[in-house]
Scaffold this active site. Structure first.
Site, PDB file in Angstrom:
ATOM      1  N   PRO A   1     -10.498  28.467  30.868  1.00 40.78           N
ATOM      2  CA  PRO A   1     -11.860  29.175  30.574  1.00 40.78           C
ATOM      3  C   PRO A   1     -12.558  28.502  29.489  1.00 40.78           C
ATOM      4  CG  PRO A   1     -10.564  30.741  31.424  1.00 40.78           C
ATOM      5  CD  PRO A   1      -9.538  29.749  31.182  1.00 40.78           C
TER       6      PRO A   1
ATOM      7  N   HIS B   1       1.253  29.204  21.877  1.00 38.58           N
ATOM      8  CA  HIS B   1       2.406  29.170  22.901  1.00 38.58           C
ATOM      9  C   HIS B   1       3.640  28.717  21.995  1.00 38.58           C
ATOM     10  CE1 HIS B   1      -0.646  28.733  26.033  1.00 38.58           C
ATOM     11  NE2 HIS B   1      -0.966  27.760  25.454  1.00 38.58           N
TER      12      HIS B   1
HETATM   13  N1  CTP Z   1       1.895  19.621  26.021  1.00 41.77           N
HETATM   14  C1  CTP Z   1       2.927  19.074  25.373  1.00 41.77           C
HETATM   15  N2  CTP Z   1       2.877  18.699  24.039  1.00 41.77           N
HETATM   16  C2  CTP Z   1       1.555  18.244  23.622  1.00 41.77           C
HETATM   17  C3  CTP Z   1       0.250  18.658  24.113  1.00 41.77           C
HETATM   18  C4  CTP Z   1       0.657  19.326  25.317  1.00 41.77           C
HETATM   19  O1  CTP Z   1       4.026  19.479  25.807  1.00 41.77           O
HETATM   20  N3  CTP Z   1       1.502  17.608  22.504  1.00 41.77           N
HETATM   21  C5  CTP Z   1       1.629  20.027  27.137  1.00 41.77           C
HETATM   22  C6  CTP Z   1       1.805  21.953  27.241  1.00 41.77           C
HETATM   23  O2  CTP Z   1       2.694  22.417  28.150  1.00 41.77           O
HETATM   24  C7  CTP Z   1       0.464  22.074  27.514  1.00 41.77           C
HETATM   25  C8  CTP Z   1       0.083  21.122  28.458  1.00 41.77           C
HETATM   26  O3  CTP Z   1       0.766  19.949  28.039  1.00 41.77           O
HETATM   27  O4  CTP Z   1       0.091  23.362  27.992  1.00 41.77           O
HETATM   28  C9  CTP Z   1      -1.468  20.731  28.623  1.00 41.77           C
HETATM   29  O5  CTP Z   1      -1.903  20.321  27.229  1.00 41.77           O
HETATM   30  P1  CTP Z   1      -3.342  21.130  26.628  1.00 41.77           P
HETATM   31  O6  CTP Z   1      -4.358  20.967  27.311  1.00 41.77           O
HETATM   32  O7  CTP Z   1      -3.228  20.732  25.076  1.00 41.77           O
HETATM   33  O8  CTP Z   1      -2.694  22.678  26.760  1.00 41.77           O
HETATM   34  P2  CTP Z   1      -3.250  23.837  25.822  1.00 41.77           P
HETATM   35  O9  CTP Z   1      -4.493  23.382  24.866  1.00 41.77           O
HETATM   36  O10 CTP Z   1      -1.879  24.342  24.937  1.00 41.77           O
HETATM   37  O11 CTP Z   1      -3.789  24.782  26.680  1.00 41.77           O
HETATM   38  P3  CTP Z   1      -3.179  25.799  27.541  1.00 41.77           P
HETATM   39  O12 CTP Z   1      -3.371  27.059  26.643  1.00 41.77           O
HETATM   40  O13 CTP Z   1      -3.786  25.801  28.955  1.00 41.77           O
HETATM   41  O14 CTP Z   1      -1.604  25.395  27.757  1.00 41.77           O
END
Ligand code: CTP
Length: 310
Positions: free
Chosen positions: A152, A284
């Site tokens: 969202p 996270h």
């Molecule tokens: N991820 C990762 N390492 C990073 C960026 C992202 O391992 N440097 C993984 C995470 O599991 C993350 C997913 O790729 O959930 C998608 O990335 P992103 O869009 O950045 O997720 P978030 O912004 O953390 O959003 P959400 O709260 O939906 O997880």
């Protein structure tokens, strides 16, 4: 006359040493182990009960017409009823068929220059996160998209909360780039209201919009909470759990929640492969998530790709 002990790297910080060792472990020979996959899957199934396969999205089978979703356990918790008109727009049922090979693509900048695109697209089903742009990054991150999530927060950041007809139609146009399902969590009353608004317009297009069932994510979250986890699961980690319920061979790319890579040299890694963004793992606990993924890799439950694809 190589002097091995003199060549051993002196790590500037323990964090960098950890990153180096993670990468070393991931570049070792790997093989899938279907017995371990079954054991893990059974545990997840025990933890999730009926939610294991049936409730990933809201569909006509798991949600009857006029069903009321309640958000919270209090007497006066907000409620929302799925009217017959809305019910007709829902997918008939969600398939629970086994998929031979799946890819889940995380958004880390570590995917850049890996040339993993072909490998990712080899899968029968490709999961992507948060509507990551694909066209410009196909060589490294692939092109196929069978399911992409969007948060969202993307609606507020990029589409003015789809508050007027213009932002709503721009959102729909952009989302047409993804060939498969578009999935969004509908876990709060306002979230579900927004989901229903999108569902109504999507019914007029050829894309398939699916709504995350409010009961599913909490089950996966509770499964990991009971194993000592305290943060909110990231979209990528959640998708890995979903994929493990139905994929026989699961490959992960772009999961690297660290700002650096330590190989022969130390290299900066952007947080996202498609934008220059400050490194943040938000609310996270990606350290915990990564250590779980690494252990699942070492036990052959899935394959966590790091570095270039062959
Ligand atoms: N991820 C990762 N390492 C990073 C960026 C992202 O391992 N440097 C993984 C995470 O599991 C993350 C997913 O790729 O959930 C998608 O990335 P992103 O869009 O950045 O997720 P978030 O912004 O953390 O959003 P959400 O709260 O939906 O997880």
């Amino acid at each position: 006359d190589r002097n091995f002990s003199r060549e051993i790297w002196k790590f500037p910080t323990p964090e960098m040493e950890k990153i180096y060792l993670y990468k070393k472990l991931l570049t070792k020979e790997h093989s899938f182990n279907c017995t371990n996959l079954k054991v893990f899957r059974n545990e997840l199934q025990d933890g999730m009960g009926a939610y294991f396969k049936k409730y990933f999205i809201i569909d006509q089978q798991n949600t009857p017409a006029n069903h009321t979703f309640k958000f919270g356990n209090r007497k006066n918790s907000p409620k929302l009823q799925i009217s017959e008109d809305i019910h007709k727009l829902l997918p008939k049922n969600s398939t629970s068929e086994t998929i031979p090979r799946c890819s889940v693509v995380g958004n880390s900048g570590s995917i850049l220059n890996t040339k993993c695109g072909k490998d990712i697209d080899k899968a029968d089903f490709v999961f992507r996160c948060n509507a990551a742009p694909i066209r410009l990054f196909a060589t490294d991150a692939g092109y196929k998209s069978n399911l992409t999530t969007f948060n969202p927060s993307i609606l507020s950041k990029r589409y003015k909360r789809i508050s007027n007809a213009k932002s709503l139609s721009r959102f729909v146009m952009d989302m047409k780039r993804y060939h498969g399902y578009l999935w969004t969590p509908c876990y709060t009353i306002s979230g579900l209201q927004k989901c229903i608004k999108i569902l109504k317009v999507y019914n007029l297009t050829e894309n398939t919009f699916v709504m995350g069932h409010p009961g599913h994510f909490p089950k996966v979250q509770a499964f990991w909470n009971s194993r000592g986890f305290t943060g909110r699961l990231s979209s990528g980690f959640y998708l890995v759990n979903v994929a493990l319920t139905r994929c026989s061979e699961l490959h992960l790319y772009g999961f690297w929640p660290f700002p650096k890579e330590v190989d022969k040299h130390i290299k900066e890694v952007p947080y996202h492969y498609f934008e220059n963004m400050k490194f943040t793992t938000g609310r996270h606990d990606m350290n915990f998530e990564f250590s779980v993924l690494l252990q699942l890799h070492l036990h052959g439950v899935l394959k966590l790709h790091a570095g270039e694809c062959d």
